[in-house]
Design an enzyme around this catalytic site. Structure first.
Site, PDB file in Angstrom:
ATOM      1  N   GLU A  79       0.844  -1.171  -0.080  1.00 58.71           N
ATOM      2  CA  GLU A  79      -0.168   0.043  -0.197  1.00 58.71           C
ATOM      3  C   GLU A  79       0.839   1.278  -0.311  1.00 58.71           C
ATOM      4  OE1 GLU A  79      -3.998  -1.048   2.449  1.00 58.71           O
ATOM      5  OE2 GLU A  79      -2.252  -1.482   3.228  1.00 58.71           O
ATOM      6  N   HIS A  98      -1.870   5.655   7.244  1.00 61.72           N
ATOM      7  CA  HIS A  98      -3.006   4.513   6.807  1.00 61.72           C
ATOM      8  C   HIS A  98      -3.162   3.437   7.986  1.00 61.72           C
ATOM      9  CE1 HIS A  98      -5.566   1.989   4.893  1.00 61.72           C
ATOM     10  NE2 HIS A  98      -4.747   0.953   4.998  1.00 61.72           N
ATOM     11  N   HIS A 100      -6.576   1.306  10.316  1.00 67.29           N
ATOM     12  CA  HIS A 100      -7.749   0.625  10.289  1.00 67.29           C
ATOM     13  C   HIS A 100      -8.500   0.963  11.803  1.00 67.29           C
ATOM     14  CE1 HIS A 100      -6.392  -3.058   7.565  1.00 67.29           C
ATOM     15  NE2 HIS A 100      -6.397  -1.849   7.059  1.00 67.29           N
TER      16      HIS A 100
END
Lengths: 240, 240, 240, 240
Positions: A79, A98, A100
């Site tokens: 990513e 980045h 979650h």
């Protein structure tokens, strides 16, 4: 150490500490990664090799160009283009995360916009944009920020804001420094938690555009206090 | 150590570490157990003797045949047939976990299906099947996976999927390795948490069949990163 | 040590360990207390002097008669009559716990009954009774179990069950042993958490009367596994 | 040490311990601060210099007059006027806490009043007042308690009660002692958590005015037990 080595070492140290803080405060888990633009060469950025975040040390940081490529042979996160495309599109951005972030996830797969409910969330702007991969890529993708085109679209959805959600996937935070991004990631999670509770108990009164602007300017000056606090919590647990 | 002893020892070690990880990450509590098929004899599997999971060491692992019987005199879990019937029905399965994963429980006693909402949950398929013991056994049972017939029905409800819920009881996860099952158990809990919040704040957009397939293939390659991360967390707490 | 001293010492040790477990598992906070009937004299019971639960040692346990009186000069909990009236009314009860178990509290001030949703909650019976102090005492009381009459009414609301809620106050668990009460208090909290989530996501399917009876008998045999597990967790944290 | 020094030292120590307790129990995070009126000079109060709460020691406590000014050169919290204006308006108040108590936040941006649901919350009165900055200052402010006029209005909204919410910002608790404010801050958070769950599962039965009065008088006598308990938890974690 040359001046250049010292500068680089300081960035590497902050990336490692930031990763530890984000793990310890529950923003990162197994996945996710934080990068920083090279202060000496704005056409490149630093990001760890492909590793579980809890294992990263300063020796694991690689340099990438703004196409997301590196000359280092160690494995890279798939990513990484999320990072490179944002650095390309946003010269003001010096750090990309980045994650979650767990309390934010529900806003990645429902039709309810994530909006600020206290002064601490003013950095979000009036509402957080959502990148919907289905719009261009159809509904059979891996939902993943793995290619230049998808990541350029994520950067486009981000626009001039500080955070963008990736539908059915996760969160991208940006800022002008590592400390600012850590601060924003922490308070994005808190705002999402509070909003989720608020939506269930009554009618929500969001920040107005004027409050977003005025409170955002004020709160943005307090980020070192956050960094000091979260670093102290690492020390108390023997993690730093 | 002979090669065979070494292989077995490695499996025992992974079962003990998996149990510690699942406890530390909040998937297991007092009850629940994880087993692994014997890599040298697919007609048998390894499972701890009847003990609280926090007490299990490599010395507590027993060998069972696919009827769930052992020649060891130490006490066995009553629910061992959940394991044996699944190993019998699913030659591709090398690890079975039974838990009361807390965020998943609400999907064991409501009419709302558990479905994936991010790429991390793609392994679930489009929806998680539920085994309803009342269908064949009536509504006066102990709700328990204690007999061959009930457990064969649990295996049938599982079908070719990776997880099945037992109504008003708990969860069964399966996979091709111990690490894969730990990974799936962790993210099943996270997906359930996120979905429960999402259902309360808006209209949920689930993964499509195409996303389930494509994202599942991608995420399935990352399981060692999870294992490394959760193992590191055990070390940080002095638990491994 | 005489046999009698040894018996008493074992009860005191279990009361202290039970208190530590209930604190560590989040059932007790600042308030609440657990008592045990004297195995050598069923007309008296043991309960700590008035102290924060985290400070209690075996030296703090006092003996009370079934009127809740003691000859010890140290201060007693005002709520000791909850214990004494239940021991008086229920010869089968050998342990009483009063707590503000956090996930159970919402069922103390709403009109939604607390009912079992998995086999682990079968001990609750079909629904947990609620003692409403307003019924006899009016709506200007201190909501408190401070007198013989109120506590006799609490015992009456409990009837033959294992738990009773005190409206706008807290919870009382009873059982035939200290370990059984700890087990029930832990799973009452888990069932309440699961039910609260379930009520928000769909239609709840509760245990039937037959399942309550059959599952309750089975689960009731597993209480030592719980005690072993929670004791191990105390040791891992250096708390026992 | 003179008597006066000893008195002051004791207040400083309690402020530091209170800060640690509030951090450890999840009431404070990066922001927030607790102050105490000088017992020897009611026209002044003590509050730490501008620091992350986890870093505060007794050496960081400054003295302010009731206009919120200090002769100390070290940086002061911008929000110190919340403290000074309340000390000015409420001679009975000897301690003020400002926090972003997480479970209370939803009541700062929704139209649902925060009201007591158990005896532990009786100190709140029948409902917690909310200071709405928009009423006088319009909807483009920084939402912040940064000026004398805003803070005088916060004090006015507080009136004779023990807590006031600042819309889209946070919480202010007051009391006659440091220990009382810590106790109230802890139970305000617990009451808010319980109420948020209760509102989602059924019809809530709040405390009546009579219960608020009678239960409040009783519970208010137990604050040392809370302090002892939370201090013990700090010692168990090596934080005190």
């Amino acid at each position: 150490m040359t001046d250049s080595n010292a500068t680089r070492h300081k960035v590497f140290q902050e990336l490692v500490t930031a990763t530890k803080i984000l793990l310890n405060e529950g923003i990162l888990d197994t996945f996710g990664h934080i990068s920083a633009r090279d202060p000496e060469d704005p056409q490149s950025f630093f990001l760890a090799q492909k590793l579980a975040p809890s294992l990263i040390t300063t020796g694991d940081i690689l340099r990438f160009n703004l196409d997301g490529e590196t000359s280092d042979n160690r494995p890279s996160y798939l990513e990484r283009y999320i990072h490179s495309e944002i650095y390309k599109a946003r010269p003001d951005v010096n750090c990309v995360l980045h994650s979650h972030s767990p309390a934010v996830l529900p806003y990645c797969f429902t039709d309810t916009p994530l909006r600020p409910v206290t002064h601490m969330g003013a950095f979000m702007g009036e509402a957080v944009p959502v990148y919907e991969i289905r719009d261009k890529q159809g509904d059979e993708t891996d939902l993943f920020g793995g290619g230049h085109d998808v990541c350029a679209d994520i950067a486009e959805s981000l626009g001039g804001q500080t955070v963008v959600l990736m539908a059915r996937h996760g969160v991208v935070n940006v800022g002008s420094s590592i400390r600012e991004v850590v601060f924003r990631a922490f308070y994005l999670e808190q705002e999402a938690k509070a909003l989720t509770a608020g939506l269930q108990i009554g009618k929500v009164k969001y920040l107005t555009p004027g409050e977003v602007k005025t409170a955002g300017a004020l709160v943005g000056k307090q980020i070192d206090r956050g960094w000091d606090h979260w670093s102290q919590r690492l020390r108390e647990k023997g993690l730093a």
